[in-house]
Enzyme design. Sequence first.
Site, PDB file in Angstrom:
ATOM      1  N   TYR A 113      -8.474   8.316  11.112  1.00 45.18           N
ATOM      2  CA  TYR A 113      -7.980   8.556  12.463  1.00 45.18           C
ATOM      3  C   TYR A 113      -8.798   9.587  13.229  1.00 45.18           C
ATOM      4  O   TYR A 113      -8.459   9.933  14.350  1.00 45.18           O
ATOM      5  CB  TYR A 113      -6.499   8.960  12.417  1.00 45.18           C
ATOM      6  CG  TYR A 113      -5.644   7.833  11.893  1.00 45.18           C
ATOM      7  CD1 TYR A 113      -5.253   6.794  12.724  1.00 45.18           C
ATOM      8  CD2 TYR A 113      -5.268   7.786  10.556  1.00 45.18           C
ATOM      9  CE1 TYR A 113      -4.487   5.742  12.240  1.00 45.18           C
ATOM     10  CE2 TYR A 113      -4.508   6.738  10.065  1.00 45.18           C
ATOM     11  CZ  TYR A 113      -4.121   5.718  10.910  1.00 45.18           C
ATOM     12  OH  TYR A 113      -3.372   4.667  10.427  1.00 45.18           O
ATOM     13  N   TYR A 167       0.821  -1.206   0.000  1.00 51.14           N
ATOM     14  CA  TYR A 167       0.000   0.000   0.000  1.00 51.14           C
ATOM     15  C   TYR A 167       0.855   1.255   0.000  1.00 51.14           C
ATOM     16  O   TYR A 167       2.029   1.229   0.350  1.00 51.14           O
ATOM     17  CB  TYR A 167      -0.925   0.025   1.214  1.00 51.14           C
ATOM     18  CG  TYR A 167      -0.182   0.180   2.521  1.00 51.14           C
ATOM     19  CD1 TYR A 167       0.032   1.434   3.076  1.00 51.14           C
ATOM     20  CD2 TYR A 167       0.324  -0.926   3.189  1.00 51.14           C
ATOM     21  CE1 TYR A 167       0.735   1.586   4.266  1.00 51.14           C
ATOM     22  CE2 TYR A 167       1.022  -0.787   4.373  1.00 51.14           C
ATOM     23  CZ  TYR A 167       1.226   0.470   4.910  1.00 51.14           C
ATOM     24  OH  TYR A 167       1.925   0.614   6.072  1.00 51.14           O
ATOM     25  N   ILE A 199      -7.701   0.874  10.714  1.00 52.64           N
ATOM     26  CA  ILE A 199      -8.757   1.885  10.680  1.00 52.64           C
ATOM     27  C   ILE A 199      -9.998   1.319   9.975  1.00 52.64           C
ATOM     28  O   ILE A 199      -9.885   0.465   9.096  1.00 52.64           O
ATOM     29  CB  ILE A 199      -8.283   3.192  10.017  1.00 52.64           C
ATOM     30  CG1 ILE A 199      -7.836   2.973   8.578  1.00 52.64           C
ATOM     31  CG2 ILE A 199      -7.188   3.866  10.855  1.00 52.64           C
ATOM     32  CD1 ILE A 199      -7.479   4.240   7.814  1.00 52.64           C
ATOM     33  N   PHE A 216      -5.602   5.800   0.047  1.00 48.72           N
ATOM     34  CA  PHE A 216      -4.697   4.649   0.057  1.00 48.72           C
ATOM     35  C   PHE A 216      -4.834   3.877  -1.245  1.00 48.72           C
ATOM     36  O   PHE A 216      -5.951   3.558  -1.665  1.00 48.72           O
ATOM     37  CB  PHE A 216      -5.028   3.685   1.204  1.00 48.72           C
ATOM     38  CG  PHE A 216      -4.643   4.170   2.556  1.00 48.72           C
ATOM     39  CD1 PHE A 216      -3.372   3.933   3.056  1.00 48.72           C
ATOM     40  CD2 PHE A 216      -5.551   4.855   3.341  1.00 48.72           C
ATOM     41  CE1 PHE A 216      -3.021   4.382   4.322  1.00 48.72           C
ATOM     42  CE2 PHE A 216      -5.202   5.299   4.607  1.00 48.72           C
ATOM     43  CZ  PHE A 216      -3.931   5.070   5.092  1.00 48.72           C
ATOM     44  N   PHE A 262       2.538   9.648   3.329  1.00 43.66           N
ATOM     45  CA  PHE A 262       2.920   9.498   4.738  1.00 43.66           C
ATOM     46  C   PHE A 262       3.323   8.074   5.086  1.00 43.66           C
ATOM     47  O   PHE A 262       3.892   7.831   6.139  1.00 43.66           O
ATOM     48  CB  PHE A 262       1.806   9.985   5.682  1.00 43.66           C
ATOM     49  CG  PHE A 262       0.485   9.300   5.471  1.00 43.66           C
ATOM     50  CD1 PHE A 262       0.224   8.070   6.033  1.00 43.66           C
ATOM     51  CD2 PHE A 262      -0.493   9.906   4.705  1.00 43.66           C
ATOM     52  CE1 PHE A 262      -0.997   7.442   5.835  1.00 43.66           C
ATOM     53  CE2 PHE A 262      -1.722   9.294   4.506  1.00 43.66           C
ATOM     54  CZ  PHE A 262      -1.969   8.057   5.065  1.00 43.66           C
ATOM     55  N   ASP A 263       3.041   7.112   4.212  1.00 46.21           N
ATOM     56  CA  ASP A 263       3.432   5.735   4.483  1.00 46.21           C
ATOM     57  C   ASP A 263       3.406   4.952   3.179  1.00 46.21           C
ATOM     58  O   ASP A 263       2.565   5.210   2.308  1.00 46.21           O
ATOM     59  CB  ASP A 263       2.481   5.103   5.501  1.00 46.21           C
ATOM     60  CG  ASP A 263       3.022   3.817   6.106  1.00 46.21           C
ATOM     61  OD1 ASP A 263       4.204   3.478   5.874  1.00 46.21           O
ATOM     62  OD2 ASP A 263       2.260   3.135   6.822  1.00 46.21           O
TER      63      ASP A 263
END
Length: 159
Positions: free
Chosen positions: A134, A80, A108, A151, A90-91
Amino acid sequence: MKITQQRIIATLIAFLLGFAMLSMANATTPEENKAAGEAFLAENAKKPGVITTSSGLQYQIITEGTGKSPSATANVTVHYQGTTIEGKEFDSSYKRGAPASFPLNRVIPGWTEGLQLMKEGGKSRLFIPSNLAYGERGAGRDIGPNAALIFDVELIKIQ
């Protein structure tokens, strides 16, 4: 100019204060994040191929999988990439060079719901409203309170 411990400390404090002021100047409020996310999702819903579920989750199938779909409690292995609606990454499991594995009911809510709509071997883009991400707490310094997220998720395997 003589370098002393006092000068080093004073310089460090000045740097940290400047950095804090810059961070605060660029910060958005939870209300601004929520409004931006809602506006983004409203526009995004109009795009071809974007499906909105009753919870408000939006998804777009990039590659249709051919395997089975996971249950809400299944263990999954995925690749992902996560970004803000502004496009800031961010990831990314891709950048780490290894897929991630986890129980689907430990992430989540947007992931739990979204991955159940996928099949093994498939890839989808999930557009997650803040209440399915979040929420008011945010996560770390890159995901602010009430931030909507995007995502790209590749469902590799269901264990």
